[in-house]
Design an enzyme around this catalytic site. Sequence first.
Site, short mmCIF file in Angstrom:
data_model
loop_
_atom_site.label_atom_id
_atom_site.label_comp_id
_atom_site.label_asym_id
_atom_site.label_seq_id
_atom_site.Cartn_x
_atom_site.Cartn_y
_atom_site.Cartn_z
N GLU A 160 76.92 61.86 200.05
CA GLU A 160 78.12 61.06 199.75
C GLU A 160 78.87 61.74 198.62
O GLU A 160 78.33 61.94 197.54
CB GLU A 160 77.74 59.63 199.34
CG GLU A 160 77.20 58.81 200.50
CD GLU A 160 76.99 57.33 200.17
OE1 GLU A 160 77.71 56.80 199.30
OE2 GLU A 160 76.11 56.73 200.80
N GLU A 185 70.42 55.25 198.42
CA GLU A 185 70.63 54.74 197.05
C GLU A 185 69.55 53.72 196.69
O GLU A 185 69.84 52.58 196.32
CB GLU A 185 72.05 54.17 196.89
CG GLU A 185 73.10 55.25 197.05
CD GLU A 185 74.50 54.91 196.55
OE1 GLU A 185 74.75 53.75 196.21
OE2 GLU A 185 75.33 55.84 196.50
#
Length: 493
Positions: free
Chosen positions: A296, A173
């Site tokens: 994810e 991220e």
Amino acid sequence: MNTIIVNTDIAKGTINKNIYGHFAEHLGRCIYEGIWVGEDSPIPNTQGIRNDVLEALKQLQVPVLRWPGGCFADEYHWKDGIGPRATRKRMVNTHWGGVVENNHFGTHEFMLLCELLGCEPYICGNVGSGTVQEMSEWVEYMTFDGESPMADWRKENGREKPWKLKYFGVGNENWGCGGNMRPEYYADLYRRYQTYVRNYGGNKIYKIAGGANVDDYNWTEVLMKNAGGLMDGLSLHYYTIPGDFWLGKGSALDFSEEEWFVTMKKALHIDELITRHSTIMDKYDPDKRVGLIIDEWGTWLDVEPGTNPGFLYQQNTIRDALVAGLHFNIFHRHADRVQMANIAQTVNVLQAMILTEGEKMILTPTYHVFHMFKVHQDAQLLAVEASAGHYDFQGETLPQVTVSASKNAEGKVHISLVNIDPKQEAQLSIELRGIPADKTQVAGTILTAESMNAHNTFKQPDAVTAVPFTAAVEGNRLSMKLPAMSVVTLAVG
Ligand code: AHR
């Protein structure tokens, strides 16, 4: 009536078993308590890893496990987690609850866990607050077979032979907790960091670049354009959040049919996201060499009342199970591009397989879906045509039943079905094409419940569990009633 045709003789590529991957972060009680209890714990363990969780996970045939984060990865310094445990550095886990991280679970413990599970390790390196040298040395420490400062250090720490490490993520991220970067900046950093993620000896690393959040298509565009040739995989993160991320995600147990409907709608949205990100990838990588790695995914709900908000501990109901089933049917359909997916997370965090309380452990409804669907791992995706009924709610419509099918190496066909309607059963007719009519035999498993928030507890661990299910067979046609809110896997042949 839902009419489905399964073309058992038309294969559309392999369903990569890594779609059934997991993600375990140093977050809340996932690693500590959930997996690692330490060698001195009264909880039965194998070199510190709790046996009950280990055994339950073995049943799922976990193919790959991502670690140590998540947001934790970009603050993790691997050298803090090796050597004698008593002297390992204690640090603050700033992202997740501000608790003390004693680094007792480090590289050696993670690799042991993967060896015990028989799965591939997928390590996420630190770009946000780590150096190129640190990342490079980590790979050398794990995989170099010979004399070198890092390999020698590994041997001093008790591991003579290098480990096999296939999957390595260059940050997590990076648009957010992994450094708040712009895609142009991260693309350049990715190019630089990945240069020093070396292949030593016969170890060949599959390099995964930090990918987009949800529908940030520009991120995918910039990464593919500037670094596509230097990566093997590009990640995508998407969570199913019925409410609002900041204002209230919604309760895991106490929800209305409206929230149920929104949850299903948002789960189905992964289909559009994969299609659009893949379309951008196709532009730069028409041969589909680069895998889309959904490392994810899952439901993200409010934490259980009274628990640490930074621990992300949520209960898990039949609703979560259906979300998992929907995702798998969609991942299968995109098997040409989706090469891995990792549910967030394995134990005690978000959409977990397993919940623990001291020495007790329960399996969640999501666990049972993973168990039922494992038959699709590395099987051939089959061409399916479906004309589904509808699940209507307050003027909006979703497909009531989703389906996918595969054929394994032994020629057995598996069909997985999900009925998302919480009130209506679905009458199904499945025509099996390409299979001799007199050879059709069917057996199956179902996961269903009486109420939308049915779940397992430490007092009632099997309130929601998979049970046998079958269909009527006539020639090469199957017919069945799929109960409301159910997941079914049928084995044919
Ligand atoms: O899975 C929980 C967190 O969600 C991860 O640490 C992060 O990558 C994502 O935002």
